[in-house]
Design an enzyme around this catalytic site. Structure first.
Site, PDB file in Angstrom:
ATOM      1  N   LYS A  52       0.808  -1.144   0.015  1.00  0.00           N
ATOM      2  CA  LYS A  52      -0.058  -0.047   0.088  1.00  0.00           C
ATOM      3  C   LYS A  52       1.130   1.293   0.095  1.00  0.00           C
ATOM      4  O   LYS A  52       0.656   2.085  -0.631  1.00  0.00           O
ATOM      5  CB  LYS A  52      -0.914   0.001   1.455  1.00  0.00           C
ATOM      6  N   GLN A  96      -4.915  -2.491   9.424  1.00  0.00           N
ATOM      7  CA  GLN A  96      -4.596  -3.787   8.688  1.00  0.00           C
ATOM      8  C   GLN A  96      -5.325  -4.893   9.621  1.00  0.00           C
ATOM      9  O   GLN A  96      -4.856  -4.812  10.885  1.00  0.00           O
ATOM     10  CB  GLN A  96      -3.121  -3.878   8.711  1.00  0.00           C
ATOM     11  N   ASP A 119     -11.276   1.813   3.572  1.00  0.00           N
ATOM     12  CA  ASP A 119     -11.219   0.329   3.653  1.00  0.00           C
ATOM     13  C   ASP A 119     -12.725  -0.082   3.294  1.00  0.00           C
ATOM     14  O   ASP A 119     -13.046  -1.395   3.019  1.00  0.00           O
ATOM     15  CB  ASP A 119     -10.717  -0.303   4.932  1.00  0.00           C
TER      16      ASP A 119
END
Ligand code: NDP
Length: 293
Positions: A52, A96, A119
């Site tokens: 990322k 994450q 997300d």
């Protein structure tokens, strides 16, 4: 058969984003800034977060990674989430997953401001997606939608079968393709481990989307001739054909299935590269305040 090249599509999208980011900065605006919180030292999570960061660099976005040790408490993670929620410099951030067992993932996700939840995991974003309102769509389903669009695959009136009902892939893609828009307007069947006659249902699909986590589960006899097959699965298996001794395979037995299809995603270079680029697309939307103005 047309091979859906996710790697090439992702590279094209990155170029488009880079142009937009450069224009923002040239016009005196702040460039987009993505932050990632990584707790613990799970190797797969580290690889994802590094990927990322690299993608941000490639498109000229700023990225910050908050690396925290495994023993970080839930309160400490929530404090960082609060900090990022309130930092105007950060346009969007992700925590994450998976988090270490002692931290309640749902509590952490719920704490992220929906406006910064790039997300797309917060219930407000999921709810907005279900209602067809502007929302951040989680990376993998967003990537699949983008591939369908860019390859101009017809979905209206088609029979879509999704194998796998996870919250991050199967369920959202089933909802998105049944919505009254393009890509969408399909008739969708969502299958899982309790589904009866799964093979027969799969065989009825004009578009078969597979997100099961079962290597080579989908065989030739489960695919209708000229179906579109989208394989989300990724598995690292031993191989004597590569220098590393490993290769990546999907949930679909590509070599046997491909010739029967009209379009198919390979593994690797199919859905995978689209996932990171989708997060970057969401970050650009966040910086432009496209979803929540
Ligand atoms: P999950 O394990 O969360 O979900 C798997 C789903 O498949 C579940 O709904 C499960 O049913 C169903 N399932 C599993 N085995 C069977 C079976 N034998 N028959 C019928 N249904 C079955 O997986 P994810 O959605 O998170 O991931 C799926 C795959 O995609 C994995 O290989 C993962 O690595 C990969 N992935 C790839 C990404 C990418 O960027 N390309 C991103 C995310 C995931 P039930 O609900 O009943 O248990």
């Amino acid at each position: 058969m047309i091979l859906i090249n996710g790697k090439e599509t992702a590279a094209n999208i990155k170029m488009e984003i880079a142009t937009e980011v450069a224009a923002m900065i040239d016009n005196g605006k702040k460039g987009p800034h993505l932050a990632a919180v990584l707790v613990g030292d799970d190797p797969a999570s580290q690889t994802y977060v590094n990927g990322k960061e690299k993608a941000c660099r490639e498109v000229g976005m700023t990225s910050s990674i908050y690396r925290l040790p495994e023993e970080t408490t839930e309160k400490e993670v929530l404090d960082i989430v609060d900090y990022l929620n309130n930092d105007d410099e950060i346009d969007g951030f992700i925590v994450q997953l998976p988090l270490p067992k002692h931290i309640d993932e749902n509590k952490v996700i719920m704490r992220i401001k929906p406006e910064k939840d790039v997300d797309g995991f917060h219930p407000v974003n999921v709810g907005r997606m279900v209602l067809g309102l502007p929302s951040y769509i989680s990376a993998t389903p967003f990537g699949i939608i983008e591939l369908i669009k860019r390859y101009k695959i017809e979905t209206e009136g088609k029979r879509v079968v999704v194998l796998g009902r996870s919250n991050i892939v199967g369920s959202p893609i089933a909802i998105l393709l049944s919505r009254k828009t393009y890509p969408g307007n399909a008739t969708v069947t969502l299958c899982h481990s309790r589904t009866k006659k799964l093979k027969q249902i799969a065989r009825s699909a004009d578009i078969l989307i597979v997100a099961m986590g079962q290597p080579h589960f989908v065989t030739e006899d489960m695919v209708k001739k000229d179906a579109v097959v989208i394989d989300v699965g990724i598995h690292r298996v031993p191989s004597d054909q590569t220098n590393s001794g490993f290769k990546l395979i999907g949930d679909v037995d590509f070599d046997r299935v491909a010739s029967k299809t009209s379009y198919i995603t390979p593994v690797p270079r199919g859905v995978g590269p689209m996932t990171i680029v989708s997060l970057i697309m969401n970050t650009l939307k966040a910086a432009k305040k496209e979803i929540y103005s």
